[in-house]
Design a protein around this motif. Structure first.
Motif, PDB file in Angstrom:
ATOM      1  N   SER A  57      51.760  27.803  31.673  1.00  0.00           N
ATOM      2  CA  SER A  57      50.584  27.947  32.535  1.00  0.00           C
ATOM      3  C   SER A  57      50.711  27.080  33.783  1.00  0.00           C
ATOM      4  O   SER A  57      50.287  27.492  34.868  1.00  0.00           O
ATOM      5  N   ALA A  58      51.299  25.901  33.653  1.00  0.00           N
ATOM      6  CA  ALA A  58      51.510  25.052  34.831  1.00  0.00           C
ATOM      7  C   ALA A  58      52.494  25.705  35.796  1.00  0.00           C
ATOM      8  O   ALA A  58      52.299  25.678  37.019  1.00  0.00           O
ATOM      9  N   THR A  59      53.532  26.305  35.252  1.00  0.00           N
ATOM     10  CA  THR A  59      54.515  27.007  36.084  1.00  0.00           C
ATOM     11  C   THR A  59      53.867  28.202  36.772  1.00  0.00           C
ATOM     12  O   THR A  59      54.078  28.429  37.964  1.00  0.00           O
ATOM     13  N   ALA A  60      53.058  28.956  36.034  1.00  0.00           N
ATOM     14  CA  ALA A  60      52.389  30.119  36.615  1.00  0.00           C
ATOM     15  C   ALA A  60      51.442  29.699  37.733  1.00  0.00           C
ATOM     16  O   ALA A  60      51.399  30.341  38.793  1.00  0.00           O
ATOM     17  N   LEU A  61      50.680  28.628  37.528  1.00  0.00           N
ATOM     18  CA  LEU A  61      49.770  28.147  38.576  1.00  0.00           C
ATOM     19  C   LEU A  61      50.539  27.678  39.804  1.00  0.00           C
ATOM     20  O   LEU A  61      50.124  27.929  40.952  1.00  0.00           O
ATOM     21  N   ALA A  62      51.663  26.997  39.590  1.00  0.00           N
ATOM     22  CA  ALA A  62      52.474  26.538  40.723  1.00  0.00           C
ATOM     23  C   ALA A  62      53.030  27.727  41.509  1.00  0.00           C
ATOM     24  O   ALA A  62      53.007  27.732  42.746  1.00  0.00           O
ATOM     25  N   VAL A  63      53.515  28.742  40.801  1.00  0.00           N
ATOM     26  CA  VAL A  63      54.062  29.926  41.469  1.00  0.00           C
ATOM     27  C   VAL A  63      52.958  30.655  42.241  1.00  0.00           C
ATOM     28  O   VAL A  63      53.167  31.098  43.378  1.00  0.00           O
ATOM     29  N   LEU A  64      51.768  30.772  41.647  1.00  0.00           N
ATOM     30  CA  LEU A  64      50.651  31.412  42.345  1.00  0.00           C
ATOM     31  C   LEU A  64      50.245  30.617  43.583  1.00  0.00           C
ATOM     32  O   LEU A  64      49.954  31.190  44.631  1.00  0.00           O
ATOM     33  N   GLY A  65      50.216  29.303  43.479  1.00  0.00           N
ATOM     34  CA  GLY A  65      49.877  28.469  44.630  1.00  0.00           C
ATOM     35  C   GLY A  65      50.891  28.598  45.749  1.00  0.00           C
ATOM     36  O   GLY A  65      50.531  28.725  46.932  1.00  0.00           O
ATOM     37  N   ILE A  66      52.164  28.586  45.400  1.00  0.00           N
ATOM     38  CA  ILE A  66      53.221  28.744  46.403  1.00  0.00           C
ATOM     39  C   ILE A  66      53.152  30.139  47.017  1.00  0.00           C
ATOM     40  O   ILE A  66      53.372  30.310  48.218  1.00  0.00           O
ATOM     41  N   GLY A  67      52.808  31.136  46.209  1.00  0.00           N
ATOM     42  CA  GLY A  67      52.641  32.496  46.731  1.00  0.00           C
ATOM     43  C   GLY A  67      51.508  32.573  47.749  1.00  0.00           C
ATOM     44  O   GLY A  67      51.624  33.258  48.772  1.00  0.00           O
ATOM     45  N   ALA A  68      50.419  31.865  47.481  1.00  0.00           N
ATOM     46  CA  ALA A  68      49.297  31.845  48.434  1.00  0.00           C
ATOM     47  C   ALA A  68      49.715  31.177  49.743  1.00  0.00           C
ATOM     48  O   ALA A  68      49.375  31.653  50.835  1.00  0.00           O
ATOM     49  N   VAL A  69      50.471  30.090  49.643  1.00  0.00           N
ATOM     50  CA  VAL A  69      50.958  29.414  50.853  1.00  0.00           C
ATOM     51  C   VAL A  69      51.892  30.335  51.624  1.00  0.00           C
ATOM     52  O   VAL A  69      51.842  30.408  52.866  1.00  0.00           O
ATOM     53  N   GLN A  70      52.734  31.065  50.913  1.00  0.00           N
ATOM     54  CA  GLN A  70      53.658  31.982  51.585  1.00  0.00           C
ATOM     55  C   GLN A  70      52.903  33.112  52.289  1.00  0.00           C
ATOM     56  O   GLN A  70      53.296  33.538  53.380  1.00  0.00           O
TER      57      GLN A  70
END
Length: 131
Positions: A57-70
């Motif tokens: 879940s931490a990895t998924a949240l990090a990937v989603l956050g980076i996706g939003a920044v991208q």
């Protein structure tokens, strides 16, 4: 005649908000966007493939956050969206779209949760006592 033509072009150029309303449409601006996009693509691959974070879940949240920044990087550097472009209407349309999408997603999740909760049969011992 060429001075008059240049003045008309400048007025036409300003009327569409291209002068101050956009991020720089230069090679440097596009390269900055490209490098940021590449970095923001490599980081999630590293997080997932290297199993860097403790939980999924931490990895998924990090990937989603980076996706939003991208997404923001793409909008600023490639779509040239900011608060000044088109008199602020593009940003307002984007915000409206995001609000509608969030309402639709939240409503869909709410409906699916309640359908799952209300439509699933109870524990098996309740079913045996009815027969």
């Amino acid at each position: 005649m060429s001075a008059h033509h240049n003045d008309e072009h400048a007025v036409h150029h300003d009327a569409h908000g291209h002068e101050d309303g956009h991020a720089p449409s230069t090679f440097k601006g596009y390269m900055t966007g490209f490098v940021l996009s590449a970095i923001l693509t490599i980081i999630p691959f590293w997080l997932v493939m290297g199993d860097v974070l403790d939980g999924k879940s931490a990895t998924a949240l990090a990937v989603l956050g980076i996706g939003a920044v991208q997404m923001v990087v793409h909008m600023v550097y490639f779509l040239h969206m900011n608060s000044r472009s088109e008199g602020g209407w593009t940003l307002l349309a984007l915000i409206f779209t995001l609000v509608i999408v969030m309402i639709a997603m939240a409503g869909s999740l709410w409906v699916m949760y309640h359908l799952n909760t209300n439509m699933m049969p109870g524990p098996l011992h309740d079913m045996h006592s009815m027969s």
